[in-house]
Design a protein around this motif. Structure first.
Motif, PDB file in Angstrom:
ATOM      1  N   GLY A  53       0.780  -1.241   0.000  1.00  0.00           N
ATOM      2  CA  GLY A  53       0.000   0.000   0.000  1.00  0.00           C
ATOM      3  C   GLY A  53       0.803   1.277   0.000  1.00  0.00           C
ATOM      4  O   GLY A  53       0.280   2.328   0.368  1.00  0.00           O
ATOM      5  N   GLU A  54       2.066   1.205  -0.414  1.00  0.00           N
ATOM      6  CA  GLU A  54       2.903   2.404  -0.450  1.00  0.00           C
ATOM      7  C   GLU A  54       3.686   2.456  -1.767  1.00  0.00           C
ATOM      8  O   GLU A  54       4.270   1.455  -2.175  1.00  0.00           O
ATOM      9  CB  GLU A  54       3.880   2.423   0.729  1.00  0.00           C
ATOM     10  CG  GLU A  54       3.193   2.488   2.093  1.00  0.00           C
ATOM     11  CD  GLU A  54       4.191   2.565   3.241  1.00  0.00           C
ATOM     12  OE1 GLU A  54       5.374   2.874   2.973  1.00  0.00           O
ATOM     13  OE2 GLU A  54       3.790   2.310   4.388  1.00  0.00           O
ATOM     14  N   ILE A  55       3.689   3.628  -2.390  1.00  0.00           N
ATOM     15  CA  ILE A  55       4.380   3.805  -3.670  1.00  0.00           C
ATOM     16  C   ILE A  55       5.870   3.510  -3.541  1.00  0.00           C
ATOM     17  O   ILE A  55       6.478   2.868  -4.405  1.00  0.00           O
ATOM     18  CB  ILE A  55       4.189   5.240  -4.209  1.00  0.00           C
ATOM     19  CG1 ILE A  55       2.699   5.509  -4.492  1.00  0.00           C
ATOM     20  CG2 ILE A  55       5.019   5.449  -5.475  1.00  0.00           C
ATOM     21  CD1 ILE A  55       2.113   4.654  -5.582  1.00  0.00           C
ATOM     22  N   ARG A  56       6.451   3.945  -2.437  1.00  0.00           N
ATOM     23  CA  ARG A  56       7.904   3.770  -2.274  1.00  0.00           C
ATOM     24  C   ARG A  56       8.308   2.314  -2.056  1.00  0.00           C
ATOM     25  O   ARG A  56       9.500   2.000  -2.058  1.00  0.00           O
ATOM     26  CB  ARG A  56       8.431   4.649  -1.130  1.00  0.00           C
ATOM     27  CG  ARG A  56       7.895   4.281   0.235  1.00  0.00           C
ATOM     28  CD  ARG A  56       8.251   5.344   1.265  1.00  0.00           C
ATOM     29  NE  ARG A  56       7.824   4.989   2.613  1.00  0.00           N
ATOM     30  CZ  ARG A  56       8.605   4.419   3.508  1.00  0.00           C
ATOM     31  NH1 ARG A  56       9.850   4.122   3.205  1.00  0.00           N
ATOM     32  NH2 ARG A  56       8.151   4.136   4.710  1.00  0.00           N
ATOM     33  N   PHE A  57       7.313   1.420  -1.889  1.00  0.00           N
ATOM     34  CA  PHE A  57       7.629   0.001  -1.709  1.00  0.00           C
ATOM     35  C   PHE A  57       7.777  -0.716  -3.047  1.00  0.00           C
ATOM     36  O   PHE A  57       8.235  -1.866  -3.078  1.00  0.00           O
ATOM     37  CB  PHE A  57       6.541  -0.688  -0.876  1.00  0.00           C
ATOM     38  CG  PHE A  57       6.880  -2.103  -0.492  1.00  0.00           C
ATOM     39  CD1 PHE A  57       7.779  -2.363   0.538  1.00  0.00           C
ATOM     40  CD2 PHE A  57       6.347  -3.174  -1.188  1.00  0.00           C
ATOM     41  CE1 PHE A  57       8.117  -3.661   0.878  1.00  0.00           C
ATOM     42  CE2 PHE A  57       6.668  -4.485  -0.859  1.00  0.00           C
ATOM     43  CZ  PHE A  57       7.561  -4.725   0.180  1.00  0.00           C
ATOM     44  N   ILE A  58       7.390  -0.083  -4.157  1.00  0.00           N
ATOM     45  CA  ILE A  58       7.411  -0.740  -5.468  1.00  0.00           C
ATOM     46  C   ILE A  58       8.768  -1.367  -5.807  1.00  0.00           C
ATOM     47  O   ILE A  58       8.828  -2.513  -6.275  1.00  0.00           O
ATOM     48  CB  ILE A  58       6.962   0.237  -6.571  1.00  0.00           C
ATOM     49  CG1 ILE A  58       5.462   0.542  -6.400  1.00  0.00           C
ATOM     50  CG2 ILE A  58       7.227  -0.343  -7.967  1.00  0.00           C
ATOM     51  CD1 ILE A  58       4.904   1.520  -7.419  1.00  0.00           C
ATOM     52  N   ALA A 101      14.000 -10.546   4.932  1.00  0.00           N
ATOM     53  CA  ALA A 101      15.087  -9.654   4.511  1.00  0.00           C
ATOM     54  C   ALA A 101      14.551  -8.356   3.921  1.00  0.00           C
ATOM     55  O   ALA A 101      15.083  -7.265   4.197  1.00  0.00           O
ATOM     56  CB  ALA A 101      15.972 -10.373   3.486  1.00  0.00           C
ATOM     57  N   VAL A 102      13.492  -8.460   3.113  1.00  0.00           N
ATOM     58  CA  VAL A 102      12.916  -7.260   2.493  1.00  0.00           C
ATOM     59  C   VAL A 102      12.335  -6.330   3.556  1.00  0.00           C
ATOM     60  O   VAL A 102      12.531  -5.107   3.501  1.00  0.00           O
ATOM     61  CB  VAL A 102      11.818  -7.655   1.477  1.00  0.00           C
ATOM     62  CG1 VAL A 102      11.006  -6.435   1.053  1.00  0.00           C
ATOM     63  CG2 VAL A 102      12.450  -8.298   0.251  1.00  0.00           C
ATOM     64  N   VAL A 103      11.636  -6.889   4.530  1.00  0.00           N
ATOM     65  CA  VAL A 103      11.079  -6.070   5.604  1.00  0.00           C
ATOM     66  C   VAL A 103      12.203  -5.410   6.397  1.00  0.00           C
ATOM     67  O   VAL A 103      12.120  -4.233   6.767  1.00  0.00           O
ATOM     68  CB  VAL A 103      10.194  -6.921   6.540  1.00  0.00           C
ATOM     69  CG1 VAL A 103       9.759  -6.109   7.755  1.00  0.00           C
ATOM     70  CG2 VAL A 103       8.967  -7.427   5.789  1.00  0.00           C
ATOM     71  N   PHE A 104      13.270  -6.151   6.644  1.00  0.00           N
ATOM     72  CA  PHE A 104      14.414  -5.608   7.371  1.00  0.00           C
ATOM     73  C   PHE A 104      15.034  -4.430   6.611  1.00  0.00           C
ATOM     74  O   PHE A 104      15.347  -3.389   7.187  1.00  0.00           O
ATOM     75  CB  PHE A 104      15.460  -6.703   7.582  1.00  0.00           C
ATOM     76  CG  PHE A 104      16.684  -6.230   8.315  1.00  0.00           C
ATOM     77  CD1 PHE A 104      16.655  -6.044   9.682  1.00  0.00           C
ATOM     78  CD2 PHE A 104      17.860  -5.968   7.627  1.00  0.00           C
ATOM     79  CE1 PHE A 104      17.786  -5.599  10.365  1.00  0.00           C
ATOM     80  CE2 PHE A 104      18.987  -5.528   8.295  1.00  0.00           C
ATOM     81  CZ  PHE A 104      18.951  -5.344   9.665  1.00  0.00           C
ATOM     82  N   LEU A 105      15.175  -4.594   5.292  1.00  0.00           N
ATOM     83  CA  LEU A 105      15.745  -3.524   4.472  1.00  0.00           C
ATOM     84  C   LEU A 105      14.824  -2.305   4.395  1.00  0.00           C
ATOM     85  O   LEU A 105      15.274  -1.157   4.446  1.00  0.00           O
ATOM     86  CB  LEU A 105      16.017  -4.040   3.052  1.00  0.00           C
ATOM     87  CG  LEU A 105      17.157  -5.049   2.896  1.00  0.00           C
ATOM     88  CD1 LEU A 105      17.178  -5.593   1.473  1.00  0.00           C
ATOM     89  CD2 LEU A 105      18.492  -4.411   3.240  1.00  0.00           C
ATOM     90  N   TYR A 106      13.533  -2.574   4.295  1.00  0.00           N
ATOM     91  CA  TYR A 106      12.565  -1.489   4.126  1.00  0.00           C
ATOM     92  C   TYR A 106      12.339  -0.723   5.426  1.00  0.00           C
ATOM     93  O   TYR A 106      12.315   0.512   5.439  1.00  0.00           O
ATOM     94  CB  TYR A 106      11.241  -2.065   3.626  1.00  0.00           C
ATOM     95  CG  TYR A 106      10.205  -1.016   3.306  1.00  0.00           C
ATOM     96  CD1 TYR A 106      10.300  -0.237   2.152  1.00  0.00           C
ATOM     97  CD2 TYR A 106       9.117  -0.810   4.154  1.00  0.00           C
ATOM     98  CE1 TYR A 106       9.340   0.715   1.848  1.00  0.00           C
ATOM     99  CE2 TYR A 106       8.157   0.143   3.858  1.00  0.00           C
ATOM    100  CZ  TYR A 106       8.270   0.897   2.710  1.00  0.00           C
ATOM    101  OH  TYR A 106       7.315   1.857   2.417  1.00  0.00           O
TER     102      TYR A 106
END
Length: 238
Positions: A53-58, A101-106
């Protein structure tokens, strides 16, 4: 954070709920030449982006999609009929750790139980997990055994066993969350009584063991999921 549960939900939808068996078969035959492999990758990317739900997550959704495709390609190229169960577990574990890993990076935060987010997302993801994903997992695990009296299984209603398994897991999950652990015993006893006639008539020890293993995996997965969700909800409320 809530993001982890959303991504896990996206994975369950993309890998189990919205991936037809025809896609899986086509990918296993054609591997990297299968158009469904790339549709599958695209589906995971879209689901991850939409649920986040966030543009910056694309960009991170693209990373999830690409890594998912690479993991799937490795599995498709190295798995054999005799090792499909092993590769299934390895494949799902790899996807799970990619999400972490993606959640950790984000989020740029240390791993915490708070990753599992709100009660709504916890419950929705757990309920979805106990339907088709666990059915596929159970079927994959017990496929190494094949009961001699297959006709006994074939005489049942179409997909009845699958739906019975889903319903029993949802009941067990509900009993745990409401604190009615004794009801799980009654449910298991009731199923045993109904299955006793079939197993006695079949007179097939392998069939009995086959059904018992499947039942224990099904009940066990529901109990573990229920206890985990219960712990997460308590952590969330503190």
């Amino acid at each position: 954070m809530i993001l982890f549960v959303k991504l896990l939900l996206a994975h369950l939808l993309g890998d189990f709920i919205w991936q037809p068996n025809s896609w899986v078969i086509d990918k296993e035959i054609k591997k990297h030449k299968s158009i469904y492999l790339y549709l599958h990758i695209l589906l995971h990317g879209v689901l991850s982006a939409v649920l986040a739900g966030e543009i910056r997550f694309i960009p991170y959704a693209i990373l999830i999609a690409v890594s998912h495709g690479i993991i799937d390609l490795i599995k498709l190229n190295f798995q054999k009929k005799s090792t499909k169960r092993t590769w299934f577990v390895v494949d799902q574990a790899a996807h799970f750790f990619i999400l972490i890993a993606v959640v950790f990076l984000y989020e740029k935060q240390p791993i915490s139980l708070s990753w599992f987010g709100s009660q709504f997302w916890i419950l929705i993801t757990a309920l979805l997990l106990l339907t088709k994903p666990v059915s596929i997992f159970t079927k994959t695990i017990i496929s190494i055994w094949s009961p001699e009296n297959e006709n006994t299984l074939d005489q049942s209603l179409s997909s009845a066993g699958n739906y019975i398994g889903i319903l029993e897991r949802l009941f067990v999950f509900g009993f745990i969350l409401t604190g009615h652990f004794e009801a799980i015993g009654f449910l298991l006893a009731a199923k045993s009584i109904f299955r006793f006639g079939d197993l006695k008539e079949a007179k097939d020890r392998k069939l009995t063991e086959y059904v018992l293993i499947g039942t224990l995996i099904s009940f066990g997965s529901a109990i573990i999921t229920g206890l985990l969700v219960q712990a997460l909800l308590l952590e969330f409320m503190q």
